[in-house]
Scaffold this active site. Structure first.
Site, PDB file in Angstrom:
ATOM      1  N   CYS A   1      -5.270   0.983   6.334  1.00  0.00           N
ATOM      2  CA  CYS A   1      -5.433   2.440   6.377  1.00  0.00           C
ATOM      3  C   CYS A   1      -6.740   2.912   5.750  1.00  0.00           C
ATOM      4  O   CYS A   1      -7.051   4.107   5.808  1.00  0.00           O
ATOM      5  CB  CYS A   1      -4.253   3.137   5.693  1.00  0.00           C
ATOM      6  SG  CYS A   1      -4.229   2.938   3.903  1.00  0.00           S
TER       7      CYS A   1
ATOM      8  N   CYS B   1      -7.573  -0.872   1.277  1.00  0.00           N
ATOM      9  CA  CYS B   1      -6.545  -1.419   2.157  1.00  0.00           C
ATOM     10  C   CYS B   1      -7.163  -1.581   3.547  1.00  0.00           C
ATOM     11  O   CYS B   1      -7.763  -0.642   4.066  1.00  0.00           O
ATOM     12  CB  CYS B   1      -5.349  -0.474   2.208  1.00  0.00           C
ATOM     13  SG  CYS B   1      -4.136  -0.903   3.478  1.00  0.00           S
TER      14      CYS B   1
ATOM     15  N   CYS C   1       0.855  -1.191   0.000  1.00  0.00           N
ATOM     16  CA  CYS C   1       0.000   0.000   0.000  1.00  0.00           C
ATOM     17  C   CYS C   1       0.889   1.238   0.000  1.00  0.00           C
ATOM     18  O   CYS C   1       1.788   1.372   0.839  1.00  0.00           O
ATOM     19  CB  CYS C   1      -0.903  -0.014   1.239  1.00  0.00           C
ATOM     20  SG  CYS C   1      -1.906   1.487   1.387  1.00  0.00           S
TER      21      CYS C   1
ATOM     22  N   CYS D   1      -8.636  -4.845 -10.105  1.00  0.00           N
ATOM     23  CA  CYS D   1      -8.219  -3.771 -11.007  1.00  0.00           C
ATOM     24  C   CYS D   1      -7.761  -2.598 -10.160  1.00  0.00           C
ATOM     25  O   CYS D   1      -8.579  -1.901  -9.556  1.00  0.00           O
ATOM     26  CB  CYS D   1      -9.412  -3.404 -11.889  1.00  0.00           C
ATOM     27  SG  CYS D   1      -9.006  -2.205 -13.152  1.00  0.00           S
TER      28      CYS D   1
ATOM     29  N   CYS E   1       0.228   3.231   3.538  1.00  0.00           N
ATOM     30  CA  CYS E   1       0.600   2.736   4.871  1.00  0.00           C
ATOM     31  C   CYS E   1       1.635   1.617   4.849  1.00  0.00           C
ATOM     32  O   CYS E   1       2.110   1.202   5.892  1.00  0.00           O
ATOM     33  CB  CYS E   1      -0.646   2.258   5.618  1.00  0.00           C
ATOM     34  SG  CYS E   1      -1.258   0.654   5.057  1.00  0.00           S
TER      35      CYS E   1
HETATM   36 FE    FE Z   1      -2.913   1.079   3.440  1.00  0.00          FE
END
Ligand code: FE
Length: 145
Positions: free
Chosen positions: A113, A110, A61, A133, A64
């Site tokens: 976060c 995610c 990510c 995607c 984060c």
């Molecule tokens: Fe994240």
């Protein structure tokens, strides 16, 4: 980078481990990252840095640092966005119904976060038949040595 399809998220909808106010995210992210990760924008196809990336490694990510996808599940979808058949671990993403823009889609966030990553569709290849995607800008690739 050209961005389009900008939506707005009001408040937080998933159980996040990394908590920041929107102002703090604005400071931490680039302008384009903020538009995608926090305001659910979408990067224009074929403009991101990873749609054509064929290197072996892990996608984290960008907000984060949580591990999200492995290059093992990446495939060439032809859409212009990096596409995966599955996340590295199911619990690292949260799926949420998204009825914005007159479409019925499933948003992918995610789980750490709450950052917007992209959408998942059921027209992917084997083994899962799913197509995650993603926006390149929401991801941070680290090459496997
Ligand atoms: Fe994240």
């Amino acid at each position: 980078m050209i961005l389009f399809d900008i939506g707005y998220s009001w408040g937080i909808c998933v159980a996040e481990k990394v908590k920041r106010t929107e102002n703090e995210w604005k400071e931490a992210l680039t302008k384009d990252q903020f538009i995608v990760l926090r305001q659910k924008g979408t990067e224009a196809p074929f403009t991101g840095k990873y749609y054509d990336n064929k290197e072996n490694g892990i996608y984290f990510c960008a907000a984060c640092g949580q591990e999200l996808f492995s290059s093992d599940s990446k495939f060439d979808s032809g859409t212009g966005w990096p596409s995966f058949t599955e996340p590295n671990q199911q619990e690292n993403v949260v799926l949420k119904e998204d009825n914005s823009h007159g479409m019925k889609r499933t948003e992918v966030l995610c789980s750490s976060c709450g950052g917007h990553l992209g959408h998942v569709f059921d027209d992917g290849p084997a083994p899962t038949g799913e197509r995650f995607c993603m926006n390149s800008i929401s991801l941070d690739f680290k090459k496997k040595e």
